[in-house]
Design an enzyme around this catalytic site. Structure first.
Site, short mmCIF file in Angstrom:
data_model
loop_
_atom_site.label_atom_id
_atom_site.label_comp_id
_atom_site.label_asym_id
_atom_site.label_seq_id
_atom_site.Cartn_x
_atom_site.Cartn_y
_atom_site.Cartn_z
N ASP A 220 0.81 -1.23 0.02
CA ASP A 220 0.01 0.03 0.14
C ASP A 220 0.86 1.23 0.07
O ASP A 220 1.99 1.29 0.98
CB ASP A 220 -0.85 -0.03 1.39
CG ASP A 220 -1.77 1.01 1.22
OD1 ASP A 220 -2.96 1.17 0.43
OD2 ASP A 220 -1.49 2.13 2.01
N ASP B 173 1.41 4.93 0.47
CA ASP B 173 0.70 6.32 1.35
C ASP B 173 1.75 7.33 1.09
O ASP B 173 2.17 7.79 1.93
CB ASP B 173 0.27 5.90 2.70
CG ASP B 173 -0.20 6.66 3.40
OD1 ASP B 173 -0.82 7.85 2.85
OD2 ASP B 173 -0.48 6.63 4.71
N GLU C 1 1.61 11.05 0.91
CA GLU C 1 0.56 12.31 1.37
C GLU C 1 1.37 13.48 1.18
O GLU C 1 2.01 14.22 1.96
CB GLU C 1 0.19 11.98 2.60
CG GLU C 1 -0.42 10.59 2.94
CD GLU C 1 -1.12 10.75 4.42
OE1 GLU C 1 -1.46 11.53 4.96
OE2 GLU C 1 -1.11 9.34 4.74
N TYR D 274 -11.37 10.76 5.82
CA TYR D 274 -11.39 11.35 7.27
C TYR D 274 -10.43 12.52 7.46
O TYR D 274 -9.77 12.73 6.24
CB TYR D 274 -10.92 10.36 8.44
CG TYR D 274 -9.95 9.10 7.74
CD1 TYR D 274 -8.77 9.58 7.68
CD2 TYR D 274 -10.32 7.91 7.79
CE1 TYR D 274 -7.71 8.63 7.47
CE2 TYR D 274 -9.33 6.87 7.09
CZ TYR D 274 -8.10 7.51 7.00
OH TYR D 274 -7.09 6.54 6.62
#
Length: 365
Positions: A127, A129, A131, A204
């Site tokens: 995965d 990630d 950001e 979120y």
């Protein structure tokens, strides 16, 4: 006799959970660690994503401490062979992605070390990630070329995973943790879609220390008080569907924690109001024990947004969070939109699996 029977009853419970009929929808959970008491419910989870591997000098790697943490998750597969365990690399404020993706050599190094790490650890997928591509809000380096280079990076990773998967006799999955709205301006969603098994939509943290007002940090729909194109789960999903992502590849995010703001203007019980300071993140058990309808914090429900919040009129404190009611609404939304399921952050902040159980029951029935 009760003491003698206890191990057998616990074992029977574990087996019954593991053998439960699979849901047509998936539950994917990020895990920074593992509480032994949660093992009884691991059969409700499709994939655990260990957070995080490190990106160091362009290499995707696990130090000894993180490798040991990953192995605790992988050990769960002995009694739950259907469970998949992936590894996430990155996270908020973790840099090095833009630099690694900027050259063909850097992309290949990232891809090959990631694939080798999965093979060595006997994990099931990666995965990514980052950001975020093209953004530096988290304090990392970025470049206008990130949009193109992110696609090239994922192409290299997919190719390396396929090569080592052919040798290992398995399909290594590839997913991304990805935001929405303006935070995917540096991502070519149609281009990366064919490379990925699914998208973990980080629906979120919509409101945080960097936003001008309070609000629903993981709201499903738009509140009447939200301004303009403020972020919501539904708006994120529609953005990715419009970009051509099949609905079954989209997993929406649920939060097993809340966000507290203080010195909040009191209009509308603090909802979508300016504030003095972002105070803290609060895990679900702490919210239940100390805040929800306690110490002056009153629970409110937004019918439009399908989200709860807490307001303390005396201290002008505001808390936004997910709870069983909002997660039930998210599960219904997943079914209505024919999405892939629900992803959540983070396993250890729901130590009794109360919120996980709501997801599983609502998606399974």
């Amino acid at each position: 006799m009760a003491v003698l029977l206890l191990p057998f009853l616990c074992a029977a419970t574990s087996i019954a959970t593991a053998d439960a009929p699979p849901s047509p929808y998936r539950i994917v959970g990020y895990a920074t660690g593992w509480e032994p008491g949660q093992t009884k419910d691991v059969g409700k989870i499709d994939t655990l994503i260990f957070a995080f591997a490190q990106l160091k000098d362009g290499h995707v790697m696990l130090d000894n401490e993180h490798a040991a943490g990953l192995q605790k998750l992988l050990a769960l597969q002995s009694d739950n062979p259907k469970l998949k365990v992936d590894v996430s690399v990155g996270g908020w404020s973790v840099g090095g992605f833009s630099e690694a993706a900027s050259t063909a050599e850097g992309r290949q190094l990232f891809a090959d070390t990631a694939a080798q790490m999965l093979s060595t650890q006997h994990a099931d997928g990666l995965d990514v990630d980052w950001e975020y591509p093209g953004h530096h809000e988290s304090g990392i380096k970025s470049s206008p070329e990130d949009k193109t280079n992110f696609t090239l990076l994922l192409k290299a990773v997919r190719a390396s995973l396929d090569r080592i998967g052919q040798k290992d006799g398995k399909h290594y999955t590839l997913s991304v943790a990805i935001a929405d709205g303006p935070f995917v301006s540096g991502v070519d969603i149609p281009a990366i879609n064919p490379l990925l098994d699914w998208f973990n939509l980080m629906t979120y943290d919509f409101v945080n220390a960097n936003t001008p007002t309070t609000g629903h940090h993981t709201g499903l729909h738009a509140s009447p008080l939200i301004k303009g194109d403020g972020r919501t789960t539904d708006r994120a999903v529609q953005q990715f569907l419009t970009a051509g992502v099949p609905p079954q590849k989209l997993l929406i995010g649920a939060a097993m924690y809340g966000r507290e703001f203080v010195d909040v203007k009191p209009e509308h019980d603090g909802l979508y109001q300016t504030y003095g300071k972002f105070q803290s993140m609060l895990p679900w058990p702490v919210l239940k024990q100390h805040f929800i309808n306690k110490q002056g914090y009153v629970r409110h429900w937004d019918d439009a947004a399908q989200a709860p919040w807490l307001w303390n009129a005396k201290t002008h404190s505001f808390i936004t969070y997910d709870d069983p009611q909002s997660i039930t609404a998210k599960a219904a939304y997943v079914k209505a939109e024919h999405l892939g399921g629900i992803m959540y952050w983070e396993q250890t902040t729901d130590p009794t699996d109360e919120l996980l159980d709501v997801m599983w029951k609502r998606l399974s029935n």
